[in-house]
Design an enzyme around this catalytic site. Sequence first.
Site, mmCIF file in Angstrom:
data_model
loop_
_atom_site.group_PDB
_atom_site.id
_atom_site.type_symbol
_atom_site.label_atom_id
_atom_site.label_comp_id
_atom_site.label_asym_id
_atom_site.label_seq_id
_atom_site.Cartn_x
_atom_site.Cartn_y
_atom_site.Cartn_z
ATOM 1 N N GLY A 33 48.508 36.938 35.615
ATOM 2 C CA GLY A 33 47.361 36.243 36.108
ATOM 3 C C GLY A 33 46.436 37.519 36.874
ATOM 4 O O GLY A 33 46.653 38.585 36.914
ATOM 5 N N GLY A 92 39.555 34.113 56.740
ATOM 6 C CA GLY A 92 40.738 33.632 56.167
ATOM 7 C C GLY A 92 41.311 34.557 54.939
ATOM 8 O O GLY A 92 41.155 35.800 55.342
ATOM 9 N N HIS A 151 16.348 49.980 29.579
ATOM 10 C CA HIS A 151 17.182 50.964 28.920
ATOM 11 C C HIS A 151 16.950 52.052 29.948
ATOM 12 O O HIS A 151 16.273 52.764 30.290
ATOM 13 C CB HIS A 151 16.534 50.997 27.525
ATOM 14 C CG HIS A 151 17.209 52.160 26.972
ATOM 15 N ND1 HIS A 151 18.410 51.971 26.466
ATOM 16 C CD2 HIS A 151 17.005 53.689 26.703
ATOM 17 C CE1 HIS A 151 18.956 53.130 25.887
ATOM 18 N NE2 HIS A 151 17.944 54.116 26.027
HETATM 19 P P1 NAD Z 1 47.442 32.812 38.109
HETATM 20 O O1 NAD Z 1 47.558 31.174 38.107
HETATM 21 O O2 NAD Z 1 46.172 33.354 37.745
HETATM 22 O O3 NAD Z 1 48.701 33.589 37.206
HETATM 23 C C1 NAD Z 1 50.128 33.348 37.422
HETATM 24 C C2 NAD Z 1 50.907 33.735 36.207
HETATM 25 O O4 NAD Z 1 52.384 33.595 36.637
HETATM 26 C C3 NAD Z 1 50.459 32.717 34.924
HETATM 27 O O5 NAD Z 1 50.162 33.445 33.806
HETATM 28 C C4 NAD Z 1 51.727 32.007 34.635
HETATM 29 O O6 NAD Z 1 52.002 31.798 33.422
HETATM 30 C C5 NAD Z 1 52.916 32.966 35.176
HETATM 31 N N1 NAD Z 1 54.263 32.571 35.561
HETATM 32 C C6 NAD Z 1 54.305 31.239 36.264
HETATM 33 N N2 NAD Z 1 55.777 31.168 36.432
HETATM 34 C C7 NAD Z 1 56.222 32.300 35.759
HETATM 35 C C8 NAD Z 1 57.677 32.689 35.660
HETATM 36 N N3 NAD Z 1 58.730 31.913 36.032
HETATM 37 N N4 NAD Z 1 58.128 33.820 34.821
HETATM 38 C C9 NAD Z 1 57.003 34.280 34.263
HETATM 39 N N5 NAD Z 1 55.642 34.336 34.717
HETATM 40 C C10 NAD Z 1 55.490 32.987 35.280
HETATM 41 O O7 NAD Z 1 48.105 32.899 39.570
HETATM 42 P P2 NAD Z 1 47.757 34.322 40.566
HETATM 43 O O8 NAD Z 1 47.503 35.562 39.811
HETATM 44 O O9 NAD Z 1 49.012 34.282 41.396
HETATM 45 O O10 NAD Z 1 46.553 34.073 41.515
HETATM 46 C C11 NAD Z 1 46.508 33.035 42.238
HETATM 47 C C12 NAD Z 1 45.008 32.380 42.401
HETATM 48 O O11 NAD Z 1 44.379 32.964 43.244
HETATM 49 C C13 NAD Z 1 44.359 31.855 41.057
HETATM 50 O O12 NAD Z 1 43.736 30.711 41.303
HETATM 51 C C14 NAD Z 1 43.334 32.987 40.965
HETATM 52 O O13 NAD Z 1 42.339 32.542 40.400
HETATM 53 C C15 NAD Z 1 43.095 33.300 42.428
HETATM 54 N N6 NAD Z 1 42.666 34.546 42.803
HETATM 55 C C16 NAD Z 1 41.357 35.180 42.041
HETATM 56 C C17 NAD Z 1 41.209 36.390 42.316
HETATM 57 C C18 NAD Z 1 39.786 36.763 41.442
HETATM 58 O O14 NAD Z 1 38.812 36.088 41.365
HETATM 59 N N7 NAD Z 1 39.436 38.222 41.267
HETATM 60 C C19 NAD Z 1 41.829 37.252 42.569
HETATM 61 C C20 NAD Z 1 43.172 36.923 43.284
HETATM 62 C C21 NAD Z 1 43.569 35.737 43.100
#
Ligand code: NAD
Length: 462
Positions: free
Chosen positions: A178, A40, A441
């Site tokens: 994010g 996936g 430690h």
């Molecule tokens: P996210 O929801 O984590 O963050 C998206 C961000 O974009 C938010 O802070 C939001 O406020 C901002 N945003 C939205 N519209 C906007 C606009 N018009 N202008 C400016 N900012 C705006 O989404 P993501 O980072 O795309 O991740 C997607 C999903 O994938 C999430 O659920 C995340 O947990 C998952 N993911 C997890 C991991 C990990 O666990 N390490 C890694 C990659 C992705």
Amino acid sequence: MASYDVIIIGSGPGGYVCAIRCAQLGLKTACVEGRETLGGTCLNIGCIPSKALLHATEMLHEAEHNFSKMGLNVDAPKVDWSAMQAYKDDTIGQNTKGIEFLFKKNKVDWLKGWASIPEAGKVKVGDEVHDAKNIVIASGSDSATLPGIEIDEETIVSSTGALSLKEIPKKMVVIGAGVIGLEMGSVYARLGAEVTVLEYLDTVTPGMDGEVQKNFQKLLSKQGMKFVLGAAVQGAEISDGKAKVSYKLKKDESEETIDADIVLVATGRKPVTKGLGLEDLGVETTERGQIKTDDHWKTTKDGIYAIGDCIAGPMLAHKAEDEGMAVAEVLAGKHGHVNYGVIPSVIYTHPEVASVGRTEEQLKQDEVPYKVGKFSFMGNGRAKANFAADGFVKILAHRETDRILGAHIIGPMAGDLIHEVCVAMEFGAAAEDLALTCHAHPTYSEAVREAALACGDGAIHS
Ligand code: NAD
């Protein structure tokens, strides 16, 4: 045509884990996957390839900044972008082939093609229709975009395009602070790109503990990333292979633009359910497109279940895996269970950020009496030796019962350290239980113990 006890649609971490567990529990199992390889989004275009690039560029950062401090004098490292891409692709290949091996070992049939459900009890793959006593939908999610922005995966990219850029950009604009934005932004910042992150909210990583958010932004800024917070992105245009992003600042409604070689749109993901035929079947979805399920992952149609990113809850591979195992147990007549209160979340930047349970802000809002135990990695000998003393461990415990309610870590190996607290929370432990556990430690884990000690009579090394 074949007949199965269960057919799982999708072979991401939710689907493949569910398939393996179903087979282990004695169910005749098949998993449908239309991609050329199993695993996936996570294995092919998500978690695994991004971690390869994060690792490679973290090593680069280490060589550039810390080698000489340890008396290691080497020539300045040179980046061979195509070799780094090949390393990433090889990592993907090893992992996807690993799932193929596990399917064979556990006698899970891989039905190659894209699935639809013509009626309950039947799954169509290509021209073949297979019988299935139960169906599990694990169809995952896809990048969401913004109105006014078209992703071409060349100049304006989603996380998928960001993993395979033709060259390292000079200027990169990331929309959304994010997880994806900050992980991929870090990769290109370490490779020398000027990275500017535009974020709609007034903090990075919405939903995380406030103190961690502030510290994290400060550390990333120190590494050269720029942040424009409170910026609502309005659109992006491409001309001559370059992009211009327009945004409005919330504080004064002023309109600004910024140029970039590459724009990464990282504003969230949306469930994938198209083509499955859910509407005709009577499988209901929410207005956000998530498949509705009950407490045992059953959809609104008997015999059809759903797990992972296509249902409610955090879009995390490990949440999907847990649901996959739990639903397999339900189908085998056992008691599948997922504790949604103890699902860790990790950002694999440097330093890493990890959290589990409730944030201080949530406890305040819910008027839960709590206490805070905090310990800085500055007081941890191992972290100091390894130039990794930025950050802290913060443990939140109930003020009266001492029960651990949440933990938030920014620092070295935070994504691994958090699991000690997860296990403690699963056992309903008090902060004192962690504090009284002998920790070797010198380890980073001692910082977790010190934070637990700080919930009681105080940490030793602060
Ligand atoms: P996210 O929801 O984590 O963050 C998206 C961000 O974009 C938010 O802070 C939001 O406020 C901002 N945003 C939205 N519209 C906007 C606009 N018009 N202008 C400016 N900012 C705006 O989404 P993501 O980072 O795309 O991740 C997607 C999903 O994938 C999430 O659920 C995340 O947990 C998952 N993911 C997890 C991991 C990990 O666990 N390490 C890694 C990659 C992705």
